[in-house]
Design a protein around this motif. Structure first.
Motif, PDB file in Angstrom:
ATOM      1  N   TYR A   1      77.412 -69.452 -30.317  1.00  0.00           N
ATOM      2  CA  TYR A   1      76.514 -70.387 -30.988  1.00  0.00           C
ATOM      3  C   TYR A   1      77.321 -71.182 -32.012  1.00  0.00           C
ATOM      4  CZ  TYR A   1      72.793 -67.563 -28.989  1.00  0.00           C
ATOM      5  OH  TYR A   1      71.980 -66.908 -28.118  1.00  0.00           O
TER       6      TYR A   1
ATOM      7  N   ARG B   1      71.840 -54.763 -41.827  1.00  0.00           N
ATOM      8  CA  ARG B   1      72.336 -55.024 -40.472  1.00  0.00           C
ATOM      9  C   ARG B   1      73.787 -55.518 -40.461  1.00  0.00           C
ATOM     10  NH1 ARG B   1      68.563 -54.889 -36.339  1.00  0.00           N
ATOM     11  NH2 ARG B   1      66.876 -53.544 -37.070  1.00  0.00           N
ATOM     12  N   GLY B   2      74.299 -55.830 -41.610  1.00  0.00           N
ATOM     13  CA  GLY B   2      75.690 -56.274 -41.658  1.00  0.00           C
ATOM     14  C   GLY B   2      76.163 -56.360 -43.100  1.00  0.00           C
TER      15      GLY B   2
ATOM     16  N   PHE C   1      80.137 -64.394 -46.074  1.00  0.00           N
ATOM     17  CA  PHE C   1      79.048 -63.471 -45.803  1.00  0.00           C
ATOM     18  C   PHE C   1      79.143 -62.217 -46.670  1.00  0.00           C
ATOM     19  CE2 PHE C   1      75.871 -61.256 -43.577  1.00  0.00           C
ATOM     20  CZ  PHE C   1      76.349 -60.022 -43.150  1.00  0.00           C
TER      21      PHE C   1
ATOM     22  N   ASN D   1      78.437 -64.954 -32.845  1.00  0.00           N
ATOM     23  CA  ASN D   1      78.536 -64.309 -31.536  1.00  0.00           C
ATOM     24  C   ASN D   1      77.144 -64.204 -30.911  1.00  0.00           C
ATOM     25  OD1 ASN D   1      77.343 -62.279 -32.962  1.00  0.00           O
ATOM     26  ND2 ASN D   1      78.959 -60.767 -32.656  1.00  0.00           N
ATOM     27  N   LEU D   2      77.059 -63.562 -29.771  1.00  0.00           N
ATOM     28  CA  LEU D   2      75.839 -63.576 -28.969  1.00  0.00           C
ATOM     29  C   LEU D   2      74.635 -63.018 -29.722  1.00  0.00           C
ATOM     30  CD1 LEU D   2      74.769 -64.300 -26.187  1.00  0.00           C
ATOM     31  CD2 LEU D   2      75.303 -61.977 -25.446  1.00  0.00           C
ATOM     32  N   TYR D   3      74.858 -62.012 -30.563  1.00  0.00           N
ATOM     33  CA  TYR D   3      73.742 -61.391 -31.270  1.00  0.00           C
ATOM     34  C   TYR D   3      73.658 -61.808 -32.730  1.00  0.00           C
ATOM     35  CZ  TYR D   3      73.717 -58.703 -27.017  1.00  0.00           C
ATOM     36  OH  TYR D   3      73.691 -58.351 -25.701  1.00  0.00           O
ATOM     37  N   GLY D   4      74.518 -62.704 -33.137  1.00  0.00           N
ATOM     38  CA  GLY D   4      74.432 -63.279 -34.478  1.00  0.00           C
ATOM     39  C   GLY D   4      74.947 -62.406 -35.593  1.00  0.00           C
ATOM     40  N   GLN D   5      75.536 -61.246 -35.264  1.00  0.00           N
ATOM     41  CA  GLN D   5      76.009 -60.404 -36.366  1.00  0.00           C
ATOM     42  C   GLN D   5      77.214 -61.031 -37.061  1.00  0.00           C
ATOM     43  OE1 GLN D   5      75.692 -58.943 -33.253  1.00  0.00           O
ATOM     44  NE2 GLN D   5      74.618 -57.006 -33.420  1.00  0.00           N
TER      45      GLN D   5
ATOM     46  N   ARG E   1      70.561 -70.030 -39.282  1.00  0.00           N
ATOM     47  CA  ARG E   1      70.103 -69.574 -40.583  1.00  0.00           C
ATOM     48  C   ARG E   1      69.743 -70.771 -41.447  1.00  0.00           C
ATOM     49  NH1 ARG E   1      74.298 -64.407 -41.114  1.00  0.00           N
ATOM     50  NH2 ARG E   1      73.496 -63.463 -39.197  1.00  0.00           N
TER      51      ARG E   1
ATOM     52  N   ARG F   1      66.060 -66.194 -33.192  1.00  0.00           N
ATOM     53  CA  ARG F   1      66.909 -67.364 -33.353  1.00  0.00           C
ATOM     54  C   ARG F   1      68.166 -66.987 -34.124  1.00  0.00           C
ATOM     55  NH1 ARG F   1      65.765 -71.765 -30.348  1.00  0.00           N
ATOM     56  NH2 ARG F   1      66.676 -73.066 -31.956  1.00  0.00           N
ATOM     57  N   ILE F   2      69.257 -67.657 -33.808  1.00  0.00           N
ATOM     58  CA  ILE F   2      70.519 -67.350 -34.463  1.00  0.00           C
ATOM     59  C   ILE F   2      70.687 -68.144 -35.761  1.00  0.00           C
ATOM     60  CG2 ILE F   2      73.024 -67.562 -34.252  1.00  0.00           C
ATOM     61  CD1 ILE F   2      71.911 -65.276 -32.634  1.00  0.00           C
TER      62      ILE F   2
ATOM     63  N   GLN G   1      73.486 -58.813 -44.596  1.00  0.00           N
ATOM     64  CA  GLN G   1      72.313 -59.229 -43.843  1.00  0.00           C
ATOM     65  C   GLN G   1      71.324 -58.082 -43.795  1.00  0.00           C
ATOM     66  OE1 GLN G   1      72.614 -59.968 -39.621  1.00  0.00           O
ATOM     67  NE2 GLN G   1      70.753 -61.204 -39.607  1.00  0.00           N
TER      68      GLN G   1
END
Lengths: 112, 111
Positions: B32, A55-56, A45, B93-97, A101, A98-99, A48
């Motif tokens: 997830y 965000r990341g 990664f 994780n829960l929020y996808g970060q 990608r 949605r998670i 994002q």
């Protein structure tokens, strides 16, 4: 529906040069992530972005930067290229609720 | 210890075999779990997506998640030569970060 698109497909640069990679997400997706995949390894990664905000950020040096535009497309910039930057650079898009990608075909960067 | 571990293979099986691919992880915050297939020099393609523990089946593919053991599996029934690819597990994780991939397992299905 078009998937994630990336350009260019291949790129050859020399050490010290700068490169810009481009990505267009799936229509309706507002989040874009960038990954670096070295041969034989899983994607790592880099960044994002969601709604033009970072965000990341992964564990990459400041030579790597990115931005997202109002149409949700994105650019990844890498300055002062090193031989070790040679890799497949992947862009992924995701929707807000949605998670998972969805990845583009990647840009293969070779640094000589 | 890496967050996500996966046997890199290569794994070679005859056509028609049942294939078992596995990942272990250390971060209990992962909720997830996904499996991606990646053909040579292409981008990863999402195969399966699971939330929390349990099983999910889609055609010849079955994904299993055991959160108590921090262990996930992908089973491929009646494997075909077209299944030859690298299989990457991914989890978030829960929020996808925190969205992390394993190193991938290279699979060859021999005709």
């Amino acid at each position: 529906d078009a998937g994630v698109t990336q350009s260019p497909t291949h790129l050859i640069k020399t050490r010290g040069q700068q490169v810009t990679l481009r990505c267009s997400p799936i229509s309706g997706h507002k989040s874009v992530s960038w990954y670096q995949q070295v041969l034989g390894q899983g994607p790592q990664f880099i960044f994002q972005y969601y709604e033009k905000e970072e965000r990341g950020r992964g564990n990459f040096p400041d030579r790597f930067s990115a931005r997202q535009f109002p149409n949700y497309s994105s650019e990844l910039n890498v300055n002062a290229l090193l031989l070790g930057d040679s890799a497949l650079y992947l862009c992924a898009s995701s929707s807000r609720d949605r998670i998972e990608r969805f990845f583009g075909p990647g840009t293969r960067l070779t640094v000589l | 210890q890496k967050e996500v571990e996966q046997d890199p293979g290569p794994l070679s099986v005859p056509e028609g075999a049942i294939v078992s691919l596995n990942c272990t992880y250390s971060n209990s915050a992962f909720q997830y779990f996904m499996w991606y297939r990646q053909y040579s020099r292409k981008g990863p393609e999402l195969l399966m997506y699971t939330y929390s523990s349990g099983n999910k089946e889609d055609g010849r593919f079955t994904a299993q998640v055991d959160k108590s053991s921090k262990y996930i599996s992908l089973f491929i029934r009646d494997s075909q030569p077209s299944d030859s690819a690298t299989y990457l597990c991914a989890m978030a994780n829960l929020y996808g970060q925190n969205f992390v991939f394993g190193p991938g397992t290279r699979l060859s299905v021999l005709p």
